[in-house]
Design a protein around this motif. Structure first.
Motif, mmCIF file in Angstrom:
data_model
loop_
_atom_site.group_PDB
_atom_site.id
_atom_site.type_symbol
_atom_site.label_atom_id
_atom_site.label_comp_id
_atom_site.label_asym_id
_atom_site.label_seq_id
_atom_site.Cartn_x
_atom_site.Cartn_y
_atom_site.Cartn_z
ATOM 1 N N PHE A 57 9.885 -6.820 -1.395
ATOM 2 C CA PHE A 57 8.590 -6.678 -1.064
ATOM 3 C C PHE A 57 8.353 -8.518 -2.090
ATOM 4 O O PHE A 57 7.423 -9.272 -1.042
ATOM 5 N N MET A 100 9.772 -10.974 1.023
ATOM 6 C CA MET A 100 8.662 -10.662 1.772
ATOM 7 C C MET A 100 7.774 -11.693 1.641
ATOM 8 O O MET A 100 6.864 -12.329 2.280
ATOM 9 N N ALA A 101 6.278 -11.183 0.823
ATOM 10 C CA ALA A 101 4.795 -11.798 0.228
ATOM 11 C C ALA A 101 5.348 -13.419 0.029
ATOM 12 O O ALA A 101 4.711 -14.286 0.408
ATOM 13 N N ASN A 125 2.307 -19.712 5.261
ATOM 14 C CA ASN A 125 1.320 -20.294 5.393
ATOM 15 C C ASN A 125 1.058 -21.742 5.058
ATOM 16 O O ASN A 125 0.343 -22.273 5.903
ATOM 17 N N SER A 130 6.053 -15.759 3.039
ATOM 18 C CA SER A 130 4.797 -15.384 3.823
ATOM 19 C C SER A 130 4.037 -16.348 3.789
ATOM 20 O O SER A 130 3.697 -17.106 4.381
ATOM 21 N N TYR A 131 4.043 -16.306 1.800
ATOM 22 C CA TYR A 131 2.440 -17.578 1.655
ATOM 23 C C TYR A 131 3.857 -19.063 1.743
ATOM 24 O O TYR A 131 2.196 -20.031 2.318
ATOM 25 N N LEU A 146 -0.242 -24.853 7.349
ATOM 26 C CA LEU A 146 -1.296 -25.500 7.344
ATOM 27 C C LEU A 146 -1.609 -27.062 6.667
ATOM 28 O O LEU A 146 -2.929 -27.208 6.938
ATOM 29 N N SER A 175 0.855 -0.711 0.026
ATOM 30 C CA SER A 175 -0.440 -0.136 -0.614
ATOM 31 C C SER A 175 0.743 0.949 -0.430
ATOM 32 O O SER A 175 2.132 1.617 0.702
ATOM 33 N N ILE A 188 -5.185 -4.314 5.889
ATOM 34 C CA ILE A 188 -3.378 -4.763 5.977
ATOM 35 C C ILE A 188 -3.214 -5.794 4.524
ATOM 36 O O ILE A 188 -4.148 -5.796 4.027
ATOM 37 N N ASP A 189 -2.290 -5.015 3.989
ATOM 38 C CA ASP A 189 -1.469 -5.786 2.965
ATOM 39 C C ASP A 189 -1.324 -6.811 2.754
ATOM 40 O O ASP A 189 -1.043 -7.517 3.928
ATOM 41 N N ALA A 190 -1.241 -7.788 1.561
ATOM 42 C CA ALA A 190 -1.611 -9.531 1.706
ATOM 43 C C ALA A 190 -0.224 -10.153 2.497
ATOM 44 O O ALA A 190 -0.151 -10.794 3.237
ATOM 45 N N HIS A 191 0.702 -9.273 1.922
ATOM 46 C CA HIS A 191 2.286 -9.959 2.965
ATOM 47 C C HIS A 191 2.660 -9.798 4.684
ATOM 48 O O HIS A 191 3.770 -10.334 4.882
ATOM 49 N N LEU A 192 1.851 -8.791 4.798
ATOM 50 C CA LEU A 192 1.827 -8.321 6.236
ATOM 51 C C LEU A 192 0.742 -9.200 7.398
ATOM 52 O O LEU A 192 1.120 -9.084 8.644
ATOM 53 N N ARG A 193 -0.703 -9.597 6.348
ATOM 54 C CA ARG A 193 -1.484 -10.184 7.333
ATOM 55 C C ARG A 193 -0.988 -11.292 7.999
ATOM 56 O O ARG A 193 -1.020 -11.435 9.154
ATOM 57 N N LEU A 194 0.287 -12.006 8.162
ATOM 58 C CA LEU A 194 0.706 -13.053 8.541
ATOM 59 C C LEU A 194 1.819 -12.698 9.537
ATOM 60 O O LEU A 194 1.117 -13.439 10.951
ATOM 61 N N GLN A 195 2.177 -12.123 9.748
ATOM 62 C CA GLN A 195 3.049 -11.068 10.570
ATOM 63 C C GLN A 195 1.922 -10.265 11.526
ATOM 64 O O GLN A 195 2.032 -10.929 12.719
ATOM 65 N N HIS A 199 -2.359 -6.596 -4.028
ATOM 66 C CA HIS A 199 -0.919 -6.354 -3.530
ATOM 67 C C HIS A 199 -0.889 -7.666 -3.194
ATOM 68 O O HIS A 199 -0.679 -8.213 -2.071
ATOM 69 N N ASP A 200 -1.883 -8.820 -3.306
ATOM 70 C CA ASP A 200 -2.570 -10.057 -3.491
ATOM 71 C C ASP A 200 -1.701 -10.682 -4.626
ATOM 72 O O ASP A 200 -2.266 -10.688 -5.495
ATOM 73 N N THR A 205 -5.071 -17.734 6.578
ATOM 74 C CA THR A 205 -4.199 -16.570 6.779
ATOM 75 C C THR A 205 -4.073 -16.813 8.255
ATOM 76 O O THR A 205 -3.693 -17.476 9.503
#
Lengths: 277, 320
Positions: A258, A261-262, A269, A265-266, A273, A56, B182-189, A221-222, B214
């Protein structure tokens, strides 16, 4: 206006853009430039699907404003076909811009609550296409476009507030498609929607691509959504394009902060799970 | 085992134009102390109303029925509601949109002061001391105390809100869509932060969300809510890997996952209207597995210990 046929539809050359702001105090007498995008070079070719990603405030929506002819850049040139749109007179610019269909971010705020859906869909036809378009032709065009986006015909008589979020998003897509654009620009098309509706809209965008092959410029951003719609990805970070490439390559070998990190994070995740689909 | 939340046929509704709309249509749910429960569902399924009932921020015109107990306190008993000594002390609320939930005219320090003064009549010095203890826990340093909300990023605003909820020392935290802005990549944090704080402070955490993948990384239990009722509830792994309600299965199939590029399967149709009373299964119109028995309200089926489903076909599960 005769259009030649260059390979690209949209081309940005060294674009630096932003906003003029008024500083506080005595300095308010002179407006200063607040730069949001710096030295952006980008081209969108025919039938290409590009996702622009970034966090953002990274300047994604500003980039769209520049492309849509709404924000004149401080420097650089913006071409649609071979025309530098900011050097064209306004009337000519509007003619060129009809080649672009735009789907804004929030379906709850982007439709005029005082107009019925049929009038919302007629507006671009009346504004852009086509003086002398017969009334019956406009009507049949509106009906066919509503059908194309998977809405029943009775929706035409309804006001936006009578529609669900998913239906409103379909109306927005229909409005963008009604003037038969060659580029479809989608600004976070699913961010205001539920997961179940989000899937419907992603599938609809893909179906439209299969049918008409417009170029698609998706801002999001997804990453998981970018991956479903786009072939190429452009990453904007700190006002500049920092990474660019085919989406599968960028995902498997991310370079920018970016993307690293993205992607991590995925992955975390998914591992946590233990999902297997 | 201490039960933090007990709901017995809890109903919460509103009167709109002389008509009663039950947003929560009879929920039976038990949450143990110190566990995390995710309530997942589509917009309008009653998740936020349920969160408001737990935290005691239902509007005065809301209607209630059934029973809601928080630890030893009965807060909803039929039409009667009593949140004295509960709101802000036993339960705290983490709202959905951090941008609009903080007062733009107050600094972060003043936010702490007003929250603690309203609950514990504490003075500025004490509230600052508490704030300086709590802020590092949410990965913020004390320099944010002087800042106004607009000077903080979305993620920082969300952390401040979480810190404010922690400052009250409430035992039950209810986070309403904590990642949706929140931005997708910050959600997990943010989600991991919530999970860590829950474990560290041994809180009971309720997370309301529609972001199934998430959010569910931190929860012990998942409840799937649909049209005002709980359709399936059980331990996280069981619900995600062995879903016993078709709606759960379809929600999983409709969620985009990075690295998986097969066509998404949207759930056809729309949820039923909240204003109507239904005798049949609420998911009937959208369910591809419906049969004759689905025209009567399904009984709760016990799959195994603490895994329940409100579907006639939960035991055979033809969707698996």
């Amino acid at each position: 206006m005769v259009m030649k046929n260059p390979e690209y539809i949209i081309k940005l050359e060294n674009v630096t853009a932003g906003y003029l702001i008024t500083p506080p105090g005595i300095r308010s007498l002179i407006k200063t430039r607040y730069i949001v995008l710096k030295n952006i070079n980008l081209s969108v070719n025919k039938s290409e699907r590009i996702a622009i990603v970034g966090s953002s405030g990274s300047g994604k929506t500003t980039l769209l404003k520049v492309i849509l002819g709404l924000l004149k850049p401080f420097s650089g040139r913006v071409f649609i076909y071979e025309y530098d749109i900011y050097r064209l007179p306004w009337r000519e610019r509007v003619k060129i811009l009809k080649k672009i269909g735009y789907v804004p971010q929030d379906p709850f705020k982007s439709l005029n609550p005082m107009l019925r859906v049929k009038d919302i869909l007629r507006e671009p036809l009346e504004a852009h296409v086509i003086r002398g378009y017969k009334e019956s032709k406009i009507e049949s065009k509106v009906k066919s476009i509503v059908k194309l986006v998977g809405l029943p015909e009775k929706v035409l008589e309804m006001y936006p507030e009578e529609l669900s979020g998913g239906m409103r998003q379909r109306v927005l897509i229909a409005r963008a498609l009604v003037s038969e654009p060659e580029v479809l620009i989608l600004d976070e098309p699913t961010s205001a929607l539920d997961v179940s509706v989000q899937a419907q809209i992603i599938n609809l965008i893909n179906d439209i691509y299969e049918q008409f092959k417009p170029a698609i410029l998706l801002v999001t951003h997804d990453l998981s959504i970018a991956q479903y719609i786009a072939d190429r990805i452009i990453v904007i970070e700190n006002k500049e394009i920092v990474e660019e490439g085919l989406i599968d390559n960028v995902l498997s070998n991310p370079q920018s902060h970016f993307m690293k990190m993205a992607v991590s994070s995925y992955k975390d995740n998914k591992n946590k799970l233990k999902l297997e689909f | 085992m201490v039960l933090a939340i007990v709901m017995e046929n809890l109903k919460v509704g509103y009167i709109i134009e002389d008509e009663v709309f039950w947003a929560v249509k009879g929920v039976d749910l038990v949450v143990e102390e110190g566990t995390t429960l995710c309530i997942i569902g589509e917009s309008g399924c009653g998740k936020s109303t349920l969160a408001s009932a737990i935290t005691g921020i239902l509007p005065p015109y809301a209607l209630t029925d059934g029973k809601l107990k928080l630890f030893d306190h009965v807060v909803i008993n039929g039409q009667l509601r009593n949140y004295n000594g509960i709101r802000g002390k036993i339960t705290a609320y983490i709202p959905q949109n951090p941008g609009t939930s903080l007062n733009p005219f107050l600094t972060v320090e003043e936010h702490f002061y007003y929250v603690l003064r309203s609950n514990f009549k504490s003075d500025r010095e004490f509230s600052k001391k508490i704030a300086m203890e709590i802020l590092p826990k949410v990965n913020l340093d004390s320099s944010v105390l002087e800042k106004y909300p607009h000077e903080l990023s979305g993620g920082m605003q969300q952390r401040v809100i979480i810190a404010l909820a922690l400052a009250t020392n409430a035992q039950i935290l209810v986070a309403d869509e904590p990642t949706s802005f929140i931005d997708a990549h910050l959600r997990l944090q943010i989600i991991e932060l919530l999970g860590r704080l829950q474990r560290e402070f041994k809180k009971t955490l309720i997370v309301i969300t529609h972001d199934l993948l998430t959010t569910s990384t931190i929860c012990d239990y998942i409840a799937i809510m649909y049209a005002g009722k709980i359709m399936e509830v059980g331990p996280r792994e069981k619900v995600l890997r062995n879903p016993r309600h078709p709606y759960t299965k379809m929600l999983l199939e409709t969620t985009p996952i990075l690295g998986v590029k097969k066509r998404l399967k949207p759930i056809p149709g729309e949820p039923p209207s909240l204003g109507k009373e239904y005798q049949a299964c609420l998911f009937l119109d959208r369910c591809p597995y419906k049969s004759k028995e689905c025209y009567s309200d399904p009984q709760i089926q016990v799959i195994e210990n603490s895994h329940f489903s409100k579907c006639w076909k939960a035991l055979e599960a033809p969707w698996l």
